[in-house]
Motif scaffolding. Structure first.
Motif, PDB file in Angstrom:
ATOM      1  N   THR A 184       0.850  -1.185   0.000  1.00 37.39           N
ATOM      2  CA  THR A 184       0.000   0.000   0.000  1.00 37.39           C
ATOM      3  C   THR A 184       0.883   1.232   0.000  1.00 37.39           C
ATOM      4  N   LEU A 185       0.552   2.181  -0.837  1.00 38.49           N
ATOM      5  CA  LEU A 185       1.198   3.493  -0.841  1.00 38.49           C
ATOM      6  C   LEU A 185       0.272   4.451  -0.112  1.00 38.49           C
ATOM      7  N   PHE A 186       0.798   5.149   0.897  1.00 39.84           N
ATOM      8  CA  PHE A 186       0.045   6.234   1.518  1.00 39.84           C
ATOM      9  C   PHE A 186       0.548   7.530   0.905  1.00 39.84           C
ATOM     10  N   ALA A 187      -0.383   8.337   0.423  1.00 37.67           N
ATOM     11  CA  ALA A 187      -0.059   9.627  -0.181  1.00 37.67           C
ATOM     12  C   ALA A 187      -0.955  10.686   0.448  1.00 37.67           C
ATOM     13  N   THR A 229       5.446   9.962  -0.291  1.00 36.77           N
ATOM     14  CA  THR A 229       4.616   8.786  -0.055  1.00 36.77           C
ATOM     15  C   THR A 229       5.292   7.851   0.937  1.00 36.77           C
ATOM     16  N   VAL A 230       4.492   6.961   1.505  1.00 36.12           N
ATOM     17  CA  VAL A 230       4.980   5.911   2.402  1.00 36.12           C
ATOM     18  C   VAL A 230       4.522   4.581   1.822  1.00 36.12           C
ATOM     19  N   LEU A 231       5.438   3.643   1.714  1.00 34.71           N
ATOM     20  CA  LEU A 231       5.151   2.314   1.201  1.00 34.71           C
ATOM     21  C   LEU A 231       5.151   1.337   2.368  1.00 34.71           C
ATOM     22  N   VAL A 232       4.044   0.631   2.555  1.00 37.37           N
ATOM     23  CA  VAL A 232       3.889  -0.336   3.653  1.00 37.37           C
ATOM     24  C   VAL A 232       3.229  -1.596   3.104  1.00 37.37           C
ATOM     25  N   GLY A 233       3.106  -2.613   3.951  1.00 39.57           N
ATOM     26  CA  GLY A 233       2.385  -3.815   3.564  1.00 39.57           C
ATOM     27  C   GLY A 233       0.894  -3.554   3.537  1.00 39.57           C
TER      28      GLY A 233
END
Length: 159
Positions: free
Chosen positions: A45-48, A84-88
């Motif tokens: 998942t990308l958080f933007a 952005t933040v990339l997470v599981g």
């Protein structure tokens, strides 16, 4: 605590691993309220920032390339702006998960990359080209897909 990767919009800034304790941590990293963008392969998942375009934040070329690799429907149709933040992807209870170690290693620990493509079958094929940056490899692979209409899938792997 969730381990993820921050992808700054400013390409002079490095992509780096970070720990997030709560929603505020994600909001601080993206500079506002978050929007989740799920990618299928790899399942991340990308958080933007959900107002990034309204705020006229700069295009995040690296996050956009990652998105376009996994979601061809949006290639050349939309972009991701701001940090952005990339997470599981979330678990069954909806809780954000750590970024998988293989994805973290691919983005942060590899020194050489190559591009593989699919051309209608399930098999992946590549050539001898090598890249020192994941996102430059992604840009080259997507450019190849634009020029070679038989390409149905593009991925970046460690060399």
């Amino acid at each position: 605590m969730v381990t993820g990767i921050v992808i700054p919009a400013d390409e002079s800034e490095v992509v780096y691993q970070s720990e997030f304790n709560d929603l505020r941590g994600y909001q601080q990293a993206v500079g506002g309220h978050i929007e989740a963008i799920d990618l299928d392969q790899p399942p991340v998942t990308l958080f933007a920032n959900d107002e990034a375009k309204l705020l006229q934040l700069p295009v995040n070329r690296r996050a956009t390339l990652l998105w376009w690799l996994t979601t061809p429907l949006f290639r050349h149709q939309d972009v991701i702006c701001g940090n952005t933040v990339l997470v599981g992807q979330p678990n069954a209870e909806g809780e954000t998960q750590n970024l998988a170690q293989d994805v973290r290693r691919l983005l942060l620990d590899r020194a050489v990359y190559r591009v593989e493509v699919q051309t209608g079958s399930d098999s992946w094929n590549g050539n001898q080209l090598r890249f020192e940056d994941y996102f430059e490899a992604a840009a080259w692979g997507l450019s190849l897909a634009d020029r070679w209409t038989l390409v149905t899938g593009v991925r970046v792997v460690g060399a």
